[in-house]
Design a protein around this motif. Sequence first.
Motif, short mmCIF file in Angstrom:
data_model
loop_
_atom_site.label_atom_id
_atom_site.label_comp_id
_atom_site.label_asym_id
_atom_site.label_seq_id
_atom_site.Cartn_x
_atom_site.Cartn_y
_atom_site.Cartn_z
N ILE A 1 2.17 76.29 -42.81
CA ILE A 1 1.04 75.85 -43.62
C ILE A 1 0.02 75.17 -42.70
O ILE A 1 0.31 74.14 -42.09
CB ILE A 1 1.48 74.89 -44.74
CG1 ILE A 1 2.45 75.60 -45.69
CG2 ILE A 1 0.28 74.39 -45.52
CD1 ILE A 1 3.90 75.42 -45.36
N GLY A 2 -1.17 75.75 -42.63
CA GLY A 2 -2.20 75.22 -41.75
C GLY A 2 -2.89 74.00 -42.33
O GLY A 2 -3.25 73.97 -43.51
N MET A 3 -3.06 72.95 -41.51
CA MET A 3 -3.79 71.74 -41.89
C MET A 3 -4.60 71.27 -40.69
O MET A 3 -4.39 71.72 -39.56
CB MET A 3 -2.82 70.63 -42.32
CG MET A 3 -1.93 70.99 -43.50
SD MET A 3 -0.86 69.62 -43.98
CE MET A 3 0.21 70.43 -45.17
N ARG A 4 -5.52 70.35 -40.94
CA ARG A 4 -6.26 69.71 -39.84
C ARG A 4 -5.70 68.31 -39.64
O ARG A 4 -5.41 67.61 -40.60
CB ARG A 4 -7.75 69.62 -40.17
CG ARG A 4 -8.43 70.93 -40.44
CD ARG A 4 -8.63 71.78 -39.21
NE ARG A 4 -9.62 71.27 -38.31
CZ ARG A 4 -10.95 71.42 -38.46
NH1 ARG A 4 -11.41 72.06 -39.52
NH2 ARG A 4 -11.79 70.95 -37.58
N GLN A 5 -5.55 67.91 -38.41
CA GLN A 5 -5.04 66.58 -38.11
C GLN A 5 -5.98 65.85 -37.16
O GLN A 5 -6.36 66.38 -36.12
CB GLN A 5 -3.64 66.64 -37.51
CG GLN A 5 -2.98 65.26 -37.38
CD GLN A 5 -1.55 65.36 -36.90
OE1 GLN A 5 -1.30 65.61 -35.72
NE2 GLN A 5 -0.59 65.16 -37.80
N ILE A 6 -6.37 64.64 -37.57
CA ILE A 6 -7.22 63.79 -36.73
C ILE A 6 -6.33 62.80 -35.99
O ILE A 6 -5.69 61.94 -36.61
CB ILE A 6 -8.26 63.03 -37.56
CG1 ILE A 6 -9.13 64.01 -38.36
CG2 ILE A 6 -9.13 62.15 -36.67
CD1 ILE A 6 -10.13 63.32 -39.27
N THR A 7 -6.28 62.94 -34.67
CA THR A 7 -5.56 61.98 -33.84
C THR A 7 -6.54 60.87 -33.46
O THR A 7 -7.55 61.13 -32.81
CB THR A 7 -5.00 62.66 -32.57
OG1 THR A 7 -4.19 63.77 -32.96
CG2 THR A 7 -4.19 61.69 -31.74
N LEU A 8 -6.25 59.66 -33.89
CA LEU A 8 -7.18 58.55 -33.73
C LEU A 8 -6.93 57.77 -32.43
O LEU A 8 -5.82 57.77 -31.89
CB LEU A 8 -7.08 57.60 -34.92
CG LEU A 8 -7.37 58.23 -36.29
CD1 LEU A 8 -7.16 57.22 -37.40
CD2 LEU A 8 -8.78 58.78 -36.34
N TYR B 1 -6.56 68.34 -45.70
CA TYR B 1 -6.48 69.65 -46.35
C TYR B 1 -7.51 70.55 -45.67
O TYR B 1 -8.67 70.18 -45.52
CB TYR B 1 -6.79 69.49 -47.83
CG TYR B 1 -6.52 70.70 -48.69
CD1 TYR B 1 -5.35 70.79 -49.45
CD2 TYR B 1 -7.42 71.74 -48.77
CE1 TYR B 1 -5.10 71.89 -50.25
CE2 TYR B 1 -7.19 72.85 -49.57
CZ TYR B 1 -6.03 72.91 -50.31
OH TYR B 1 -5.79 74.01 -51.10
N ASP B 2 -7.11 71.74 -45.26
CA ASP B 2 -7.99 72.59 -44.45
C ASP B 2 -8.21 73.93 -45.13
O ASP B 2 -7.25 74.62 -45.48
CB ASP B 2 -7.35 72.80 -43.08
CG ASP B 2 -8.26 73.55 -42.12
OD1 ASP B 2 -9.49 73.54 -42.34
OD2 ASP B 2 -7.77 74.14 -41.14
N ILE C 1 -2.98 72.07 -37.16
CA ILE C 1 -1.54 72.02 -37.00
C ILE C 1 -0.89 72.93 -38.04
O ILE C 1 -1.55 73.37 -38.99
CB ILE C 1 -0.99 70.59 -37.14
CG1 ILE C 1 -1.25 70.06 -38.56
CG2 ILE C 1 -1.60 69.67 -36.08
CD1 ILE C 1 -0.54 68.76 -38.87
N TYR C 2 0.39 73.22 -37.87
CA TYR C 2 1.12 74.09 -38.78
C TYR C 2 2.41 73.40 -39.20
O TYR C 2 3.23 73.03 -38.35
CB TYR C 2 1.39 75.45 -38.13
CG TYR C 2 0.11 76.20 -37.84
CD1 TYR C 2 -0.46 77.03 -38.79
CD2 TYR C 2 -0.56 76.01 -36.63
CE1 TYR C 2 -1.65 77.69 -38.53
CE2 TYR C 2 -1.76 76.66 -36.37
CZ TYR C 2 -2.30 77.49 -37.33
OH TYR C 2 -3.49 78.13 -37.07
N VAL C 3 2.57 73.23 -40.51
CA VAL C 3 3.72 72.54 -41.06
C VAL C 3 4.68 73.58 -41.62
O VAL C 3 4.28 74.44 -42.40
CB VAL C 3 3.29 71.56 -42.18
CG1 VAL C 3 4.49 70.83 -42.76
CG2 VAL C 3 2.25 70.56 -41.64
N PRO C 4 5.97 73.52 -41.22
CA PRO C 4 6.92 74.54 -41.68
C PRO C 4 7.36 74.31 -43.12
O PRO C 4 7.34 73.19 -43.63
CB PRO C 4 8.09 74.37 -40.72
CG PRO C 4 8.04 72.91 -40.34
CD PRO C 4 6.58 72.56 -40.30
N GLY C 5 7.75 75.39 -43.79
CA GLY C 5 8.31 75.28 -45.13
C GLY C 5 9.77 74.88 -45.07
O GLY C 5 10.42 75.01 -44.03
N MET C 6 10.30 74.42 -46.19
CA MET C 6 11.70 74.01 -46.28
C MET C 6 12.56 75.08 -46.96
O MET C 6 13.74 75.22 -46.68
CB MET C 6 11.81 72.69 -47.04
CG MET C 6 11.04 71.55 -46.41
SD MET C 6 11.66 71.11 -44.77
CE MET C 6 13.25 70.39 -45.21
#
Length: 527
Positions: free
Chosen positions: A40-47, A70-71, A29-34
């Motif tokens: 900002i690239g990260m890994r997300q586990i959808t459970l 953290y990726d 996923i990609y999280v935008p800056g403020m």
Amino acid sequence: MARPIHIRYRMAEKAKDEKSASRPKLNRIYVPGMINRLQIGMRQITLSDTVNIRENGTKTVKSNNPVTLYDTSGPYSDSRYVHSMENGLYRIRDSWNSKRKDIVQEQKHHADADGRHFPNRPPVTRAKPDRQITQMYYARQRIITPEMEYVAIRENQQVEALGIKSYITPDFVRKEILSGRAVIPCSINHPEVEPMIVGKRFRVKVNTQIQPPKDSVREAVEQIILYCKWGTDTLLDLSLHDNCHQTREWLIRNSPVPLGTSPLYQALVKVNGKAEDLSWELFRETLTEQAEQGVDFVAIHAGMRLKHLKLIDIRLTELVSRSGIAISQWMESHGEENFLYTHFSEICEILKTYDITLWLSCGLRSGSIYDANDHAQYAEQHEMCGLIESAWDQCVQVMCEGPGHVPLNKIETNIREHRYICKGLPFFTLCITPVDIAGEFDYIASAIGSAHIAWHGASLVSGITMKDELRVPAPEDIRMDIFAHKIAAHSADIAKGHPGAQVRDNALSKARREGRLVDFNILKIAP
């Protein structure tokens, strides 16, 4: 959220059915800056959902919060990304640098004089004369750079969405950089790198040492892609062949994590391994070449002095650092002071021109627990104190190395002494082993030592050391080394109370209790 522009997509797949949508997934996923325009690239586990069946047969379904990780793999973990080794990664920092008025670009590389050319390389970027571009300089000017905001968001891993408070803000990052307690190793000539931070108040990071093959650039790039996917935070290139400069260019262009070197290794290659033939002029040329390539941090053994050589005579293992051995041979053959010490100010001039982080390396580190915490090692650390002040005067970011082989009962003493002598600098440990007998299981011994010293304040840990008398580690050896040290680093993060460090552990334990085996497997530390 807008899709990041650097992702090249395959043709869209057909939508999956509703049942498959509820299955656990590991996505980038990609999280935008403020403050700045960042992704900002990260890994997300959808459970998967928690399903409870009551005695009367009624069923309740409760969703579980996703876990953000953290990726370090960059876009390589994005299923939509198609990579071209020849083009390299997208230069995410180009747009940031284009807004800076204190840099200048040149098409000519210092290495061109030797006839070495590289495809699709970016122009050489450097600071304008009489201008500063280091992260420490910006921190002193109260400027929050895109790199500072990037690492602040990255470190938090979206824990605020889970109701967990975090002290890590962009301004907190700036203050840690300002104090010298943290560094962001990201050369101005490595625009492909995803900024990361090394410091006591942040996640413990893992370094991986590499010796890329001489004759296959493609194999070298494929290896580092694997290492990044396995979770390494930084790469340390210790190449000792005459093709190392060209190979490194390919590695940097395809590496989403910071890449460091020991420039003395390449200098030794130029003199056919004869340490007595080294010179300051040769070293300066090599350092400049690597700076123009985009090396993010460099090991400089400037704290090792001529007067220290007599202190190793009573040691059991004398010197184990290859660079330390080369410097000692040079000083003994010439009867002169270490040229890295006498020309230290000039080294800092080069580093600040390209915002390269200085790694004050320990040439006198102990190679056996018998020699741990001895007078020679502490003498070198005390010498580093003045070098740190000199580097900070030029706004150069600095981290220190130590200590080598140390028994568990002496680790806390060692790092407490380091914090006192080296002013709280980030501490980088290479294969800190509490025993000498581990042999092929050195990575286990190193992980034990790394967990202990990281808990007490070390910021960057590393395993397998490259020794001439040993074979170059196979990829499977590197894989086990990275996983062992990721576990060590995570153990230290939990012990230190890093914000959100326990989220993944709690989610895994809940999945185990509820029999959600698929979730349990995907939450384990190994991908």
